[in-house]
Design a protein around this motif. Sequence first.
Motif, PDB file in Angstrom:
ATOM      1  N   VAL A   1       7.219  24.144  24.262  1.00 21.97           N
ATOM      2  CA  VAL A   1       7.268  22.826  24.890  1.00 21.97           C
ATOM      3  C   VAL A   1       6.269  22.707  26.045  1.00 21.97           C
ATOM      4  O   VAL A   1       5.714  21.631  26.284  1.00 21.97           O
ATOM      5  N   PHE A   2       6.008  23.805  26.753  1.00 23.37           N
ATOM      6  CA  PHE A   2       5.181  23.722  27.963  1.00 23.37           C
ATOM      7  C   PHE A   2       3.798  23.100  27.739  1.00 23.37           C
ATOM      8  O   PHE A   2       3.364  22.278  28.558  1.00 23.37           O
ATOM      9  N   PRO A   3       3.057  23.432  26.688  1.00 20.36           N
ATOM     10  CA  PRO A   3       1.738  22.808  26.514  1.00 20.36           C
ATOM     11  C   PRO A   3       1.774  21.295  26.337  1.00 20.36           C
ATOM     12  O   PRO A   3       0.750  20.631  26.507  1.00 20.36           O
ATOM     13  N   VAL A   4       2.939  20.725  26.007  1.00 21.31           N
ATOM     14  CA  VAL A   4       3.052  19.266  25.929  1.00 21.31           C
ATOM     15  C   VAL A   4       2.775  18.652  27.302  1.00 21.31           C
ATOM     16  O   VAL A   4       2.246  17.540  27.418  1.00 21.31           O
TER      17      VAL A   4
ATOM     18  N   GLY B   1       1.311  27.150  37.155  1.00 23.94           N
ATOM     19  CA  GLY B   1       2.241  27.736  36.196  1.00 23.94           C
ATOM     20  C   GLY B   1       3.450  26.838  36.070  1.00 23.94           C
ATOM     21  O   GLY B   1       3.382  25.646  36.352  1.00 23.94           O
ATOM     22  N   VAL B   2       4.565  27.419  35.676  1.00 23.86           N
ATOM     23  CA  VAL B   2       5.771  26.623  35.479  1.00 23.86           C
ATOM     24  C   VAL B   2       6.343  26.158  36.819  1.00 23.86           C
ATOM     25  O   VAL B   2       6.682  24.992  36.989  1.00 23.86           O
ATOM     26  N   PHE B   3       6.434  27.068  37.780  1.00 20.05           N
ATOM     27  CA  PHE B   3       7.072  26.744  39.049  1.00 20.05           C
ATOM     28  C   PHE B   3       6.131  26.820  40.253  1.00 20.05           C
ATOM     29  O   PHE B   3       6.533  26.454  41.352  1.00 20.05           O
ATOM     30  N   THR B   4       4.911  27.307  40.081  1.00 23.62           N
ATOM     31  CA  THR B   4       4.009  27.537  41.198  1.00 23.62           C
ATOM     32  C   THR B   4       2.627  26.999  40.877  1.00 23.62           C
ATOM     33  O   THR B   4       2.190  27.045  39.731  1.00 23.62           O
ATOM     34  N   TYR B   5       1.937  26.511  41.882  1.00 19.27           N
ATOM     35  CA  TYR B   5       0.537  26.106  41.728  1.00 19.27           C
ATOM     36  C   TYR B   5      -0.235  26.508  42.978  1.00 19.27           C
ATOM     37  O   TYR B   5       0.320  26.577  44.079  1.00 19.27           O
ATOM     38  N   CYS B   6      -1.504  26.835  42.807  1.00 13.17           N
ATOM     39  CA  CYS B   6      -2.353  27.294  43.896  1.00 13.17           C
ATOM     40  C   CYS B   6      -3.687  26.569  43.858  1.00 13.17           C
ATOM     41  O   CYS B   6      -4.195  26.244  42.784  1.00 13.17           O
ATOM     42  N   SER B   7      -4.260  26.353  45.036  1.00 16.24           N
ATOM     43  CA  SER B   7      -5.593  25.745  45.127  1.00 16.24           C
ATOM     44  C   SER B   7      -6.414  26.524  46.139  1.00 16.24           C
ATOM     45  O   SER B   7      -5.872  27.129  47.070  1.00 16.24           O
TER      46      SER B   7
ATOM     47  N   ALA C   1       8.357  16.779  29.917  1.00 15.94           N
ATOM     48  CA  ALA C   1       8.217  17.952  29.043  1.00 15.94           C
ATOM     49  C   ALA C   1       8.148  19.235  29.873  1.00 15.94           C
ATOM     50  O   ALA C   1       8.686  20.273  29.481  1.00 15.94           O
ATOM     51  N   TRP C   2       7.494  19.150  31.006  1.00 19.68           N
ATOM     52  CA  TRP C   2       7.399  20.281  31.918  1.00 19.68           C
ATOM     53  C   TRP C   2       8.786  20.670  32.420  1.00 19.68           C
ATOM     54  O   TRP C   2       9.131  21.851  32.504  1.00 19.68           O
ATOM     55  N   LYS C   3       9.611  19.674  32.743  1.00 17.16           N
ATOM     56  CA  LYS C   3      10.971  19.935  33.210  1.00 17.16           C
ATOM     57  C   LYS C   3      11.811  20.599  32.116  1.00 17.16           C
ATOM     58  O   LYS C   3      12.553  21.550  32.386  1.00 17.16           O
ATOM     59  N   VAL C   4      11.680  20.093  30.900  1.00 14.80           N
ATOM     60  CA  VAL C   4      12.427  20.693  29.778  1.00 14.80           C
ATOM     61  C   VAL C   4      11.994  22.138  29.575  1.00 14.80           C
ATOM     62  O   VAL C   4      12.823  23.042  29.404  1.00 14.80           O
ATOM     63  N   SER C   5      10.666  22.363  29.603  1.00 20.76           N
ATOM     64  CA  SER C   5      10.147  23.713  29.435  1.00 20.76           C
ATOM     65  C   SER C   5      10.626  24.630  30.550  1.00 20.76           C
ATOM     66  O   SER C   5      11.031  25.773  30.298  1.00 20.76           O
TER      67      SER C   5
ATOM     68  N   ALA D   1       1.957  26.627  46.462  1.00 22.29           N
ATOM     69  CA  ALA D   1       3.215  25.908  46.680  1.00 22.29           C
ATOM     70  C   ALA D   1       4.094  26.089  45.446  1.00 22.29           C
ATOM     71  O   ALA D   1       3.618  26.420  44.354  1.00 22.29           O
ATOM     72  N   THR D   2       5.370  25.881  45.650  1.00 25.12           N
ATOM     73  CA  THR D   2       6.353  26.055  44.579  1.00 25.12           C
ATOM     74  C   THR D   2       7.150  24.774  44.419  1.00 25.12           C
ATOM     75  O   THR D   2       7.475  24.112  45.399  1.00 25.12           O
ATOM     76  N   PHE D   3       7.446  24.437  43.182  1.00 24.52           N
ATOM     77  CA  PHE D   3       8.365  23.333  42.924  1.00 24.52           C
ATOM     78  C   PHE D   3       9.765  23.832  43.280  1.00 24.52           C
ATOM     79  O   PHE D   3      10.296  24.729  42.630  1.00 24.52           O
ATOM     80  N   GLN D   4      10.340  23.253  44.327  1.00 22.27           N
ATOM     81  CA  GLN D   4      11.628  23.733  44.826  1.00 22.27           C
ATOM     82  C   GLN D   4      12.802  23.271  43.966  1.00 22.27           C
ATOM     83  O   GLN D   4      13.839  23.910  43.944  1.00 22.27           O
ATOM     84  N   ALA D   5      12.644  22.165  43.282  1.00 22.42           N
ATOM     85  CA  ALA D   5      13.738  21.617  42.469  1.00 22.42           C
ATOM     86  C   ALA D   5      13.149  21.014  41.196  1.00 22.42           C
ATOM     87  O   ALA D   5      11.943  20.754  41.109  1.00 22.42           O
ATOM     88  N   LEU D   6      14.020  20.784  40.238  1.00 27.96           N
ATOM     89  CA  LEU D   6      13.573  20.280  38.944  1.00 27.96           C
ATOM     90  C   LEU D   6      12.945  18.890  39.052  1.00 27.96           C
ATOM     91  O   LEU D   6      11.984  18.586  38.346  1.00 27.96           O
TER      92      LEU D   6
END
Length: 201
Positions: A124-127, A35-41, A65-69, A53-58
């Motif tokens: 923007v996210f799909p970019v 997702g925007v801030f989290t990913y799982c495997s 594009a992901w950062k902008v979104s 895991a979570t993206f802790q910072a930008l």
Amino acid sequence: MVGSVWAALGLSLACTSALSLLSPAWFHVSTFSFGVFTYCSRAPGAGWNQSCATFQALYQIPDAAWKVSAALLLGGWLLLAFNAVLLLAWALAPKGLCPRRRSSGPVPGVQAAAAASTIAGLLVFPVSLASPFAQEVCGPSSIYSAGQCQLGWGYVTAILNAVLASLLLMIGRPRAAQAQGTAVLFSSDRERIILMPEMSK
């Protein structure tokens, strides 16, 4: 009563928006979702066992594009949460303290900014599907093409939240100002007619 309904709607919208932002199920394949801030495997055949895991910072987010979104979506959520707090305070305040207006709350512009920021972030996210991170997960993905990934419930929920925020804004928008009528007063002197604007009641 109206204030309580708007407060409940604002709070529920902020909560479901937060849930969708934290969801790792925006795009997924059988062994990976993000997702925007989290990913799982998860390993094949592991059932529901997965590591997340979570993206802790930008700066940890893998694509510009992901950062902008992420910034737009987080800003939209913060505005929704701020609007929900304002609506709650507006609903609980004594009647004499703040006037009850026929609108979506005390500051409808906050909800408009939240909806606009969220919609921009969703567009923007799909970019970011063209990023190396997404291509490693989804195969031959590109801008607005998910490759082997499927759309998840997190992204759909975020879209529905943006639609609801926009609809609530349009429903609660103050009605167009009514044209003031003109009262015609006749004085005792028959030669004069005095035109005066109607006073609001």
